[in-house]
Motif scaffolding. Structure first.
Motif, short mmCIF file in Angstrom:
data_model
loop_
_atom_site.label_atom_id
_atom_site.label_comp_id
_atom_site.label_asym_id
_atom_site.label_seq_id
_atom_site.Cartn_x
_atom_site.Cartn_y
_atom_site.Cartn_z
N UNK A 75 80.91 -34.06 -20.93
CA UNK A 75 81.74 -32.94 -20.46
C UNK A 75 83.09 -33.44 -19.96
N UNK A 76 83.06 -34.52 -19.19
CA UNK A 76 84.31 -35.10 -18.69
C UNK A 76 85.20 -35.57 -19.84
N UNK A 77 84.58 -36.19 -20.85
CA UNK A 77 85.36 -36.67 -22.00
C UNK A 77 85.95 -35.49 -22.79
N UNK A 83 92.89 -32.01 -22.30
CA UNK A 83 94.15 -32.31 -21.62
C UNK A 83 95.11 -33.04 -22.56
N UNK A 84 94.58 -33.99 -23.32
CA UNK A 84 95.43 -34.72 -24.27
C UNK A 84 95.98 -33.79 -25.33
N UNK A 85 95.16 -32.86 -25.82
CA UNK A 85 95.60 -31.92 -26.85
C UNK A 85 96.68 -30.99 -26.30
N UNK A 86 96.53 -30.59 -25.01
CA UNK A 86 97.54 -29.71 -24.41
C UNK A 86 98.88 -30.43 -24.28
N UNK A 87 98.86 -31.71 -23.95
CA UNK A 87 100.09 -32.47 -23.85
C UNK A 87 100.73 -32.63 -25.23
N UNK A 88 99.90 -32.85 -26.22
CA UNK A 88 100.37 -32.92 -27.60
C UNK A 88 101.16 -34.15 -27.98
N UNK A 89 101.12 -35.19 -27.17
CA UNK A 89 101.91 -36.38 -27.48
C UNK A 89 101.13 -37.44 -28.26
N UNK A 90 99.86 -37.18 -28.56
CA UNK A 90 99.03 -38.16 -29.28
C UNK A 90 98.47 -37.55 -30.55
N UNK A 95 93.78 -40.15 -29.87
CA UNK A 95 92.91 -39.48 -28.89
C UNK A 95 91.48 -39.98 -29.03
N UNK A 96 91.00 -40.06 -30.28
CA UNK A 96 89.64 -40.55 -30.51
C UNK A 96 89.46 -41.96 -29.97
N UNK A 97 90.47 -42.81 -30.20
CA UNK A 97 90.41 -44.19 -29.74
C UNK A 97 90.37 -44.26 -28.21
N UNK A 98 91.25 -43.50 -27.55
CA UNK A 98 91.26 -43.51 -26.07
C UNK A 98 89.97 -42.95 -25.49
N UNK A 99 89.44 -41.90 -26.09
CA UNK A 99 88.19 -41.30 -25.60
C UNK A 99 87.03 -42.27 -25.80
N UNK A 103 84.75 -43.71 -22.92
CA UNK A 103 83.29 -43.57 -23.00
C UNK A 103 82.60 -44.91 -22.77
N UNK A 104 83.07 -45.94 -23.46
CA UNK A 104 82.48 -47.28 -23.31
C UNK A 104 82.62 -47.79 -21.88
N UNK A 105 83.78 -47.56 -21.26
CA UNK A 105 84.00 -48.00 -19.88
C UNK A 105 83.02 -47.31 -18.92
#
Length: 160
Positions: A75-77, A83-90, A95-99, A103-105
């Motif tokens: 849910x947090x992810x 939030x990333x999609x709303x910013x639209x800068x990625x 986005x998949x890579x950062x998420x 997730x791994x962290x």
């Protein structure tokens, strides 16, 4: 006519005799019986009852807690992705890579927390076992100190 406070105080005007009967159809809720019925296992053509042990309950709770942690993580992810999609800068790949990294962290953090809890649980269990062993040893030495001597060593009274 009343019985243990149940029934009419007076039968006048009721067109009844006022006789109080017990309800034979009422089945009392018995906690153990209900628990057995929930946990009945049919083996070899007969019913065998198994009450859920506390260890099994704890295992089940641990599994539910682990599932709840995973669900909360996802849910947090998902919120992070929104939030990333709303910013639209990625881009989607970024986005998949950062998420995935997040997730791994977080999974690593959860595993580390579980390891610490298990170590604490083992330490407490070892301390309890050590305390039990100490108690047993103390009881044994105390019993030996106050133990009555064997009959062969007891002096016989002299007859005069």
């Amino acid at each position: 006519m009343s019985y243990n406070g149940i029934g009419l105080s007076s039968v006048r005007g009721t067109a009844t005799s006022g006789y109080v009967q017990s309800n034979r159809a009422h089945v009392r809720a018995n906690r153990v019986r209900r628990q057995r019925e929930r946990n009945v296992h049919n083996r070899h053509g007969r019913d065998r009852y198994q009450i859920v042990s506390s260890a099994a309950r704890q295992r089940g709770n641990a599994e539910l807690q682990e599932h709840e942690e995973k669900r909360k993580l996802e849910c947090d992810l998902f919120e992070l992705r929104e939030e990333m999609e709303e910013r639209g800068d990625l881009t989607n790949e970024e986005m998949d890579e950062r998420i995935q990294r997040e997730r791994e962290r977080r999974i690593e953090e959860q595993q580390e927390d579980r390891r610490r809890r298990d170590q604490r649980r083992r330490l407490i269990q070892e301390q309890r076992q050590q305390q039990q062993q100490t108690t047993l040893t103390t009881n044994k030495t105390t019993n030996e100190q106050y133990k009555s001597p064997p009959e062969s060593e007891v002096p016989l009274p002299e007859n005069r």
